[in-house]
Scaffold this active site. Structure first.
Site, PDB file in Angstrom:
ATOM      1  N   ASP A   5       0.866  -1.170   0.000  1.00 54.54           N
ATOM      2  CA  ASP A   5       0.000   0.000   0.000  1.00 54.54           C
ATOM      3  C   ASP A   5       0.910   1.229   0.000  1.00 54.54           C
ATOM      4  O   ASP A   5       2.117   1.117   0.273  1.00 54.54           O
ATOM      5  CB  ASP A   5      -0.899  -0.037   1.235  1.00 54.54           C
ATOM      6  CG  ASP A   5      -1.743   1.205   1.380  1.00 54.54           C
ATOM      7  OD1 ASP A   5      -2.451   1.561   0.427  1.00 54.54           O
ATOM      8  OD2 ASP A   5      -1.684   1.840   2.456  1.00 54.54           O
ATOM      9  N   ASP A  52      -0.173   5.128   0.961  1.00 54.36           N
ATOM     10  CA  ASP A  52      -0.414   6.086   2.053  1.00 54.36           C
ATOM     11  C   ASP A  52      -0.507   5.355   3.387  1.00 54.36           C
ATOM     12  O   ASP A  52      -1.340   4.466   3.565  1.00 54.36           O
ATOM     13  CB  ASP A  52      -1.710   6.856   1.804  1.00 54.36           C
ATOM     14  CG  ASP A  52      -1.658   7.675   0.524  1.00 54.36           C
ATOM     15  OD1 ASP A  52      -0.687   8.419   0.339  1.00 54.36           O
ATOM     16  OD2 ASP A  52      -2.587   7.549  -0.303  1.00 54.36           O
ATOM     17  N   ASP A  94      -1.408  -1.117   5.957  1.00 52.65           N
ATOM     18  CA  ASP A  94      -1.550  -0.485   7.264  1.00 52.65           C
ATOM     19  C   ASP A  94      -2.991  -0.434   7.736  1.00 52.65           C
ATOM     20  O   ASP A  94      -3.278   0.204   8.746  1.00 52.65           O
ATOM     21  CB  ASP A  94      -1.000   0.956   7.217  1.00 52.65           C
ATOM     22  CG  ASP A  94      -1.865   1.857   6.351  1.00 52.65           C
ATOM     23  OD1 ASP A  94      -2.437   2.833   6.880  1.00 52.65           O
ATOM     24  OD2 ASP A  94      -1.998   1.592   5.148  1.00 52.65           O
TER      25      ASP A  94
END
Length: 224
Positions: free
Chosen positions: A11, A13, A173
Site C-alpha cells: 500500500d 499512504d 496499514d
C-alpha cells in the site's frame, strides 16, 4: 533468505509514505472554502485509505455538512488539484524503508504498489520520493476494474509483473489491505504506523510491525 519469485505488494499512504499531513491539508482547504470547520491532523488520519472520493464524502459528513451529489465532482477536483500541487510538502517516507527494500531486493524479492490513490498521484508521489525504479507495477484505484479490497486489484499488479499469486505478500496499514490479502488468499503484513480505522489487533494478519527494520524477518516468516 531467498525470496526469488516473490512479489511484495505495498500500500502507499500510511505504509510507504506518511502522507497524511498533505492529504488532510488538501481536505481542509476544500472544507474551509465551503465554510466548514477543518480537522486536526490526528482526528482525520483514519479517514484516509478508501480513496479520495470517500475521504471527501466522509470528511464533510463527519463535520456535519454532508455533500449533495452535484457538489461531489467539483469539490473532488479541487481537492485533487490542491493535493497534486502540494504532494510532498510535509509527507515523508517511513524510517528504515529504503534499507528494508535493499535487504529484500538483495534476497530476490520484487516490489509493487497497490493503492486506492488515483494512479497519476501514486506515480507522482513515488517519483517525488525517488523510488520509481524500485517498483515493477504501480496501480491506483482508477486503473483497475475493482479497487481494494477486491482481490483483482492486487492480482493486476502481480500479473503486470508476470508473477505468481502463490508468491505474493500484501503489505499495508489498514483493514482494507488485510481484506485485500484475505480475498486474494495471500499473507498480510500490517504496519501500526498507518491510518487504519479498525484496531489492527482485531485482524488476523501474519504480522504487525512498528518499524521497517522488522520487515525482512516478517517476510521470511510468511514463506516458511
Amino acid at each position: 533468505m531467498t525470496l526469488d519469485g516473490y512479489i511484495l505488494a505495498f500500500d502507499l499512504d500510511g505504509t510507504l509514505v506518511d502522507s497524511a499531513p498533505d492529504i488532510i491539508n488538501a481536505l481542509n482547504v476544500v472544507l474551509q472554502e465551503q465554510d466548514v470547520k477543518p480537522y486536526h491532523l490526528e482526528e482525520a488520519r483514519p479517514l484516509i485509505g478508501r480513496g479520495a472520493m470517500e475521504l471527501l464524502r466522509r470528511g464533510f459528513a463527519l463535520a456535519g455538512a454532508p455533500l449533495a451529489a452535484d457538489q461531489e465532482k467539483p469539490l473532488l477536483n479541487r481537492l485533487l488539484e490542491h493535493y497534486e500541487q502540494h504532494i510532498y510538502d510535509h509527507s515523508r517516507v517511513y524510517d528504515g524503508l529504503v534499507e528494508a527494500l535493499d535487504t529484500l531486493e538483495a534476497a530476490g524479492a520484487r516490489f509493487a504498489v497497490c493503492t486506492n490513490k488515483p494512479n497519476y498521484l501514486a506515480v507522482k508521489l513515488i517519483e517525488t520520493i525517488g523510488l520509481s525504479q524500485r517498483f515493477g507495477s504501480i496501480k491506483g484505484a482508477d486503473v483497475v476494474p475493482n479497487k481494494k479490497p477486491a482481490a483483482g486489484h492486487l492480482r493486476a499488479c502481480i500479473d503486470e509483473m508476470h508473477g505468481d499469486m502463490a508468491k505474493a505478500i500484501m503489505i499495508g496499514d489498514s483493514e482494507t489491505d488485510f481484506l485485500t490479502a484475505k480475498a486474494a488468499d495471500v499473507p498480510c503484513i500490517l504496519f501500526t504506523h498507518g491510518y487504519s480505522e479498525r484496531p489492527l489487533a482485531e485482524l488476523n494478519a501474519n504480522a504487525l510491525l512498528d518499524h521497517y527494520r522488522e520487515l525482512p524477518a516478517a517476510v521470511q516468516a510468511c514463506i516458511k
